[in-house]
Scaffold this active site. Structure first.
Site, mmCIF file in Angstrom:
data_model
loop_
_atom_site.group_PDB
_atom_site.id
_atom_site.type_symbol
_atom_site.label_atom_id
_atom_site.label_comp_id
_atom_site.label_asym_id
_atom_site.label_seq_id
_atom_site.Cartn_x
_atom_site.Cartn_y
_atom_site.Cartn_z
ATOM 1 N N ASP A 1 0.851 -1.192 0.000
ATOM 2 C CA ASP A 1 0.000 0.000 0.000
ATOM 3 C C ASP A 1 0.890 1.247 0.000
ATOM 4 O OD1 ASP A 1 -3.228 0.503 0.955
ATOM 5 O OD2 ASP A 1 -1.826 2.197 1.060
ATOM 6 N N ASN B 1 -12.938 -3.089 2.194
ATOM 7 C CA ASN B 1 -13.940 -2.032 2.308
ATOM 8 C C ASN B 1 -14.856 -2.086 1.090
ATOM 9 O OD1 ASN B 1 -12.757 -1.024 4.712
ATOM 10 N ND2 ASN B 1 -11.231 0.096 3.506
ATOM 11 N N HIS C 1 -10.213 -5.283 -3.425
ATOM 12 C CA HIS C 1 -8.889 -5.499 -2.841
ATOM 13 C C HIS C 1 -9.043 -5.907 -1.391
ATOM 14 C CE1 HIS C 1 -9.947 -1.212 -2.677
ATOM 15 N NE2 HIS C 1 -9.333 -1.153 -1.507
#
Ligand code: 5GP
Ligand code: ZN
Length: 113
Positions: free
Chosen positions: A29, A86, A99
């Protein structure tokens, strides 16, 4: 597909890729929330968990197994870690390509905000 994570999967946008196979890509990330924070995405453009279809089941199972292998490789197995996806507006999803966040290397708090 004009989608950031599709572009990362096609290597059109650079990322620190830590794993790639026929079905998925894992990369660090860009804004890590913990000492270890990587994302696992399907190569196929699926918007979110809410958009998974029956034909995606094998890819999703493969992705979860890949998460377990990569987390173990990163030394996270002994103390544990968190896997998060999410979904949509209330879920605070900012990139509309499915993801899984894999976050570890520190003790997490619960519940998330
Ligand atoms: P979401 O908010 O959709 O659950 O998660 C999107 C994640 O993608 C965020 O944690 C964000 O830091 C990460 N991200 C956004 N743009 C990029 C990028 O260009 N490269 C990488 N490696 N990560 C990104
Ligand atoms: Zn995409």
């Amino acid at each position: 597909m004009d989608c950031l994570f599709c572009q990362i999967a096609r290597k059109e946008v650079p990322a620190e890729i830590i794993h790639e196979d026929e079905f998925c890509v894992a990369f660090n990330d860009i804004n890590p929330a913990a000492p270890v924070h990587f994302l696992v995405i399907p190569k196929k453009h699926i918007v979110s968990v809410a958009d998974i279809t029956a034909e995606d089941e094998a890819v999703l199972g493969h992705m979860l197994k890949t998460i377990a292998i990569l987390a173990n490789d990163k030394g996270l197995n002994e103390r544990g870690y968190r896997v998060v996806s999410n979904i949509g507006e209330d879920g605070q999803q900012t990139i509309p390509h499915l993801h899984f966040h894999v976050i570890g290397g520190r003790s997490m708090t619960w519940p998330p905000g």
